[in-house]
Design an enzyme around this catalytic site. Structure first.
Site, short mmCIF file in Angstrom:
data_model
loop_
_atom_site.label_atom_id
_atom_site.label_comp_id
_atom_site.label_asym_id
_atom_site.label_seq_id
_atom_site.Cartn_x
_atom_site.Cartn_y
_atom_site.Cartn_z
CE LYS A 120 9.43 1.42 -2.70
NZ LYS A 120 8.04 1.26 -2.35
CG ASP A 138 8.81 6.36 -1.55
OD1 ASP A 138 8.85 7.49 -2.06
OD2 ASP A 138 9.02 6.18 -0.33
#
Length: 210
Positions: A120, A138
């Site tokens: 991420k 997310d």
């Protein structure tokens, strides 16, 4: 499916525009990297409060690399998991200086070799610094993508791959920016405002409120 996805993206573009923007305040790529490490399970607003002073105190990568861990912990104490984050930030700064000449690397493999950097975080850097097409998963993206039927997965890596298949590359970065905004304002985790949502008729969520 493709027609429906195209309509979802068209509406997001229409409401939120097509400008790239980053919610974490930074002036350099390494500052963004540190801010993203800090942002794990923490709001961007809180991170921006902390980094305002942090980036003045440690205004070079060398200062981060030379910081004492106990002092760094105090500097970021108001952020969750500050023990691990303080350690990772210092080790990350050292590795950037020792192995990458003080530059934030570009590839997923190099980025994820840095302490505290997962897929991420790496994809945030690739998208915001290098503008390489990248899908950032997310909590907002995972939740809303499932509601919209773009994935059925819970694992962030599997969600990422589903979205890479479903979305055109020119929207990989924009989709994340748009969905964060939607998730903070309308499609919230606990009480989604389905009556206000411009995607309501395209939403597959079982908990959709009419």
């Amino acid at each position: 499916m493709k027609k429906r996805t195209k309509e979802i993206l068209a509406r997001l573009d229409g409401v939120y525009g097509t400008d790239y923007r980053c919610y974490l305040n930074h002036e350099t790529p390494w500052q963004l990297l540190i801010a993203v490490i800090l942002s794990a399970q923490c709001t961007d607003a809180r991170v921006n409060i902390v980094t305002k002073d942090l980036f003045q105190k440690y205004d070079t990568l060398e200062k981060f690399a030379g910081a004492k861990i106990e002092e760094m912990e105090q500097d970021i104490r108001s952020i969750g998991f500050y023990h691990n984050k303080a350690r990772n930030i210092i080790l990350c700064a050292r590795k950037l200086l020792e192995e990458f000449g003080g530059e934030v690397p570009r590839t997923l493999e190099e980025l994820t070799s840095l302490p505290g950097v997962g897929r991420k975080t790496a994809n945030v850097i690739r998208g915001n610094v290098y503008h390489d097409p990248s899908v950032v998963v997310d909590t907002h993206v995972k939740r809303i993508s499932k509601r919209l039927g773009l994935t059925q997965e819970d694992d962030p890596v599997k969600v990422e791959y589903d979205l890479m298949k479903a979305l055109p590359k020119d929207h990989w970065i924009l989709y994340n920016i748009h969905i964060i905004t939607l998730g903070r304002t309308i499609c919230t985790a606990r009480s989604p405002k389905c009556g206000e949502c411009f995607l309501s008729d395209l939403c597959n969520s079982e908990d959709k409120k009419e």
